[in-house]
Design a protein around this motif. Structure first.
Motif, PDB file in Angstrom:
ATOM      1  N   GLN A  40      -8.688 -79.794  24.247  1.00 14.04           N
ATOM      2  CA  GLN A  40      -7.785 -80.151  23.051  1.00 14.04           C
ATOM      3  C   GLN A  40      -6.526 -79.408  22.714  1.00 14.04           C
ATOM      4  O   GLN A  40      -5.524 -78.560  23.038  1.00 14.04           O
ATOM      5  N   ALA A  41      -7.474 -78.465  21.736  1.00 15.60           N
ATOM      6  CA  ALA A  41      -6.675 -77.727  20.299  1.00 15.60           C
ATOM      7  C   ALA A  41      -6.899 -76.379  21.301  1.00 15.60           C
ATOM      8  O   ALA A  41      -5.763 -75.411  20.792  1.00 15.60           O
ATOM      9  N   VAL A  42      -7.329 -76.416  21.775  1.00 16.43           N
ATOM     10  CA  VAL A  42      -7.560 -74.686  22.539  1.00 16.43           C
ATOM     11  C   VAL A  42      -6.178 -74.970  23.857  1.00 16.43           C
ATOM     12  O   VAL A  42      -5.230 -74.016  23.386  1.00 16.43           O
ATOM     13  N   SER A  56      -8.594 -66.938  20.806  1.00 15.13           N
ATOM     14  CA  SER A  56      -9.944 -66.880  21.939  1.00 15.13           C
ATOM     15  C   SER A  56      -9.557 -68.859  22.085  1.00 15.13           C
ATOM     16  O   SER A  56      -9.952 -69.283  21.283  1.00 15.13           O
ATOM     17  N   GLU A  57     -10.236 -69.088  22.878  1.00 12.49           N
ATOM     18  CA  GLU A  57     -10.747 -70.703  23.370  1.00 12.49           C
ATOM     19  C   GLU A  57     -12.198 -70.491  22.888  1.00 12.49           C
ATOM     20  O   GLU A  57     -12.845 -71.388  22.658  1.00 12.49           O
ATOM     21  N   LYS A  61     -13.417 -73.163  19.479  1.00 15.76           N
ATOM     22  CA  LYS A  61     -14.754 -73.998  19.098  1.00 15.76           C
ATOM     23  C   LYS A  61     -15.727 -73.280  18.123  1.00 15.76           C
ATOM     24  O   LYS A  61     -16.006 -74.459  17.569  1.00 15.76           O
ATOM     25  N   GLU A  62     -15.518 -72.554  17.921  1.00 21.90           N
ATOM     26  CA  GLU A  62     -15.972 -72.005  16.863  1.00 21.90           C
ATOM     27  C   GLU A  62     -16.248 -72.688  15.615  1.00 21.90           C
ATOM     28  O   GLU A  62     -16.805 -73.103  15.069  1.00 21.90           O
ATOM     29  N   THR A 102     -10.343 -63.682  13.624  1.00 14.43           N
ATOM     30  CA  THR A 102     -11.428 -63.251  14.774  1.00 14.43           C
ATOM     31  C   THR A 102     -13.018 -63.594  14.426  1.00 14.43           C
ATOM     32  O   THR A 102     -13.930 -63.160  15.668  1.00 14.43           O
ATOM     33  N   ASN A 103     -13.692 -64.063  12.705  1.00 17.07           N
ATOM     34  CA  ASN A 103     -14.385 -63.725  12.626  1.00 17.07           C
ATOM     35  C   ASN A 103     -14.640 -65.626  11.525  1.00 17.07           C
ATOM     36  O   ASN A 103     -14.574 -65.245  10.396  1.00 17.07           O
ATOM     37  N   ALA A 104     -15.275 -66.259  12.544  1.00 16.86           N
ATOM     38  CA  ALA A 104     -15.628 -67.600  11.445  1.00 16.86           C
ATOM     39  C   ALA A 104     -16.356 -67.871  10.157  1.00 16.86           C
ATOM     40  O   ALA A 104     -16.771 -68.690   9.755  1.00 16.86           O
TER      41      ALA A 104
END
Length: 192
Positions: A40-42, A56-57, A61-62, A102-104
């Motif tokens: 849903q968030a994506v 990005s998807e 998700k990460e 881009t980097n969790a």
């Protein structure tokens, strides 16, 4: 606006809106995101941001998996679906950089600052104060957790909106995410 003025403005914002907006809290449940809500968030992110700016998807998700406590979702009590959300990463860094998108792995659970990565409200829920309520609840929650500063970047067209929410405009950001010119804004929660 200096840091003391920004803090004063944030506290005025919190005072004006009290603990929460009664009608919105009757209509929505405000809570952390659940793992099964990542899709849903994506989708919401893809609706709310153009492709060059959207997360990005895989990255969304990460973030959901790594830092669900740094998401605040507003769930419509009638439909059970997410109407909007705010997400960020905690860190000890003091300035926003594109790598936060881009980097969790830049996530530091006990970080003193939060880099906000997106405020998303579906079009059918806009114009009702939901974005402001999500932000207010997020600021209150992170203040209670002892966070020092909330930092975000926004386009020029959104600067006034965030100033009304207690953020101080620090000028043009170092970020060039999506090929855009961003403004870095901060909200001081605690001086410790």
């Amino acid at each position: 606006m200096n840091i003391e003025e920004a803090h004063k403005k944030a506290m005025e914002f919190l005072k004006e809106y009290g603990l929460s907006h009664k009608n919105l809290n009757e209509r929505f449940i405000f809570r952390n995101i659940l793992p099964e809500e990542a899709d849903q968030a994506v989708l919401i992110e893809q609706i709310c941001f153009p492709p060059n700016e959207a997360c990005s998807e895989a990255m969304m998700k990460e973030r959901v998996a790594m830092a669900p406590d740094l998401f605040l979702v507003a769930v419509d009590r009638v439909t059970g679906r997410i109407a909007g959300f705010l997400n960020g990463l905690s860190t000890n860094e003091d300035s926003f950089r594109d790598e936060f998108f881009t980097n969790a792995n830049l996530y530091h659970p006990e970080g003193r600052n939060i880099m906000l990565l997106g405020l998303d409200v579906l079009p059918e829920y806009r114009g009702q104060g939901l974005a402001k309520e999500i932000m207010f609840q997020y600021l209150r929650r992170e203040s209670e957790r002892g966070r020092k500063t909330i930092i975000l970047t926004c386009l020029d067209s959104k600067v006034k909106m965030y100033e009304k929410m207690g953020f101080c405009n620090n000028g043009i950001a170092k970020s060039s995410w999506g090929g855009e010119q961003w403004f870095e804004m901060t909200c001081v929660l605690n001086f410790n």
